[in-house]
Design a protein around this motif. Structure first.
Motif, PDB file in Angstrom:
ATOM      1  N   TYR A  18       0.961  -1.290  -0.044  1.00  0.00           N
ATOM      2  CA  TYR A  18       0.003   0.019  -0.180  1.00  0.00           C
ATOM      3  C   TYR A  18       0.927   1.163  -0.015  1.00  0.00           C
ATOM      4  O   TYR A  18       1.462   1.690   1.133  1.00  0.00           O
ATOM      5  N   SER A  19       1.065   1.814  -1.261  1.00  0.00           N
ATOM      6  CA  SER A  19       2.171   2.885  -1.337  1.00  0.00           C
ATOM      7  C   SER A  19       1.720   4.105  -2.376  1.00  0.00           C
ATOM      8  O   SER A  19       2.462   4.122  -3.145  1.00  0.00           O
ATOM      9  N   ASN A  45       1.028   5.763   5.191  1.00  0.00           N
ATOM     10  CA  ASN A  45       0.222   6.591   5.781  1.00  0.00           C
ATOM     11  C   ASN A  45       0.252   8.010   5.261  1.00  0.00           C
ATOM     12  O   ASN A  45       1.439   8.349   5.309  1.00  0.00           O
ATOM     13  N   SER A  46      -0.902   8.518   5.152  1.00  0.00           N
ATOM     14  CA  SER A  46      -0.471  10.142   4.799  1.00  0.00           C
ATOM     15  C   SER A  46       0.486  10.785   5.916  1.00  0.00           C
ATOM     16  O   SER A  46       0.992  11.624   5.534  1.00  0.00           O
ATOM     17  N   SER A  47       0.250  10.222   7.214  1.00  0.00           N
ATOM     18  CA  SER A  47       1.380  10.774   8.045  1.00  0.00           C
ATOM     19  C   SER A  47       2.622   9.928   8.036  1.00  0.00           C
ATOM     20  O   SER A  47       2.418   8.714   8.566  1.00  0.00           O
ATOM     21  N   PHE A  48       3.566  10.143   7.272  1.00  0.00           N
ATOM     22  CA  PHE A  48       4.563   9.441   6.946  1.00  0.00           C
ATOM     23  C   PHE A  48       5.374   8.607   8.427  1.00  0.00           C
ATOM     24  O   PHE A  48       5.731   7.529   8.107  1.00  0.00           O
ATOM     25  N   GLY A  49       5.262   9.193   9.522  1.00  0.00           N
ATOM     26  CA  GLY A  49       5.870   8.652  10.449  1.00  0.00           C
ATOM     27  C   GLY A  49       4.968   7.142  10.962  1.00  0.00           C
ATOM     28  O   GLY A  49       5.450   6.394  11.633  1.00  0.00           O
ATOM     29  N   ALA A  50       3.806   7.311  10.618  1.00  0.00           N
ATOM     30  CA  ALA A  50       2.972   5.878  10.826  1.00  0.00           C
ATOM     31  C   ALA A  50       3.207   4.854   9.602  1.00  0.00           C
ATOM     32  O   ALA A  50       2.641   3.888   9.713  1.00  0.00           O
ATOM     33  N   THR A  51       4.032   5.049   8.785  1.00  0.00           N
ATOM     34  CA  THR A  51       4.095   4.034   7.640  1.00  0.00           C
ATOM     35  C   THR A  51       5.038   3.091   8.080  1.00  0.00           C
ATOM     36  O   THR A  51       6.017   3.119   9.045  1.00  0.00           O
ATOM     37  N   ASN A  52       4.871   1.833   7.892  1.00  0.00           N
ATOM     38  CA  ASN A  52       5.412   0.813   8.216  1.00  0.00           C
ATOM     39  C   ASN A  52       6.193  -0.032   7.029  1.00  0.00           C
ATOM     40  O   ASN A  52       5.509  -0.353   5.714  1.00  0.00           O
ATOM     41  N   CYS A  53       7.528  -0.199   7.101  1.00  0.00           N
ATOM     42  CA  CYS A  53       8.179  -1.073   6.199  1.00  0.00           C
ATOM     43  C   CYS A  53       7.948  -2.470   5.833  1.00  0.00           C
ATOM     44  O   CYS A  53       7.361  -3.106   6.884  1.00  0.00           O
ATOM     45  N   ALA A  54       8.404  -2.872   4.776  1.00  0.00           N
ATOM     46  CA  ALA A  54       8.042  -4.527   4.640  1.00  0.00           C
ATOM     47  C   ALA A  54       8.739  -5.084   5.436  1.00  0.00           C
ATOM     48  O   ALA A  54       8.307  -6.377   5.774  1.00  0.00           O
ATOM     49  N   GLU A  55       9.896  -4.919   5.741  1.00  0.00           N
ATOM     50  CA  GLU A  55      10.801  -5.813   6.435  1.00  0.00           C
ATOM     51  C   GLU A  55      10.341  -5.934   8.017  1.00  0.00           C
ATOM     52  O   GLU A  55      10.291  -6.888   8.595  1.00  0.00           O
TER      53      GLU A  55
END
Length: 126
Positions: A18-19, A45-55
């Protein structure tokens, strides 16, 4: 499981990325020492700090199911560049990976393998 099979699993995970903001899809496949494979994709997430990487998605899935011993992780991305783990992912990896755990990335049309100690020497730990 061969490195190529693990990379194929990472490519399957890539399809679930989801990117919508970066348009940079990443997939990971984590191989435990008992032969289980945990896949993960990046979730933005629109708040990039809430994004999680695949690893981290793959690692957190494994740990949440009680698995904490790993042989290797394969990481692939939608772009032309290799999918090297970010600094946060490297720190999370160092929490659960042994110094000789393999990190496999596609590079220049082939596979390149690193060890945990090569991608994060002198990691922070308690």
């Amino acid at each position: 499981m061969t490195d190529n099979e693990l990379v194929a699993k990472a490519k399957e995970a890539l399809e679930n990325s989801y990117s919508p903001y970066s348009h940079f899809a990443v997939g990971a496949a984590l191989l435990s020492t008992d032969g289980q494979v945990f896949i993960g994709c990046n979730i933005e997430n629109s708040s990039f700090g809430a994004t999680n990487c695949a690893e981290r998605t793959a690692i957190f899935k494994a740990v949440s199911e009680g698995v904490k011993d790993f042989k290797a992780i394969a990481i692939v991305c939608s772009g032309d560049q290799p999918a090297y783990p970010c600094g946060i992912c490297r720190q999370v990896m160092s929490e659960f990976f042994n110094p000789d755990t393999r990190i496999i990335v596609e590079e220049g049309g082939g596979l390149k393998t690193y060890t945990m100690s090569e991608i994060l020497p002198d990691s922070f730990s308690l």
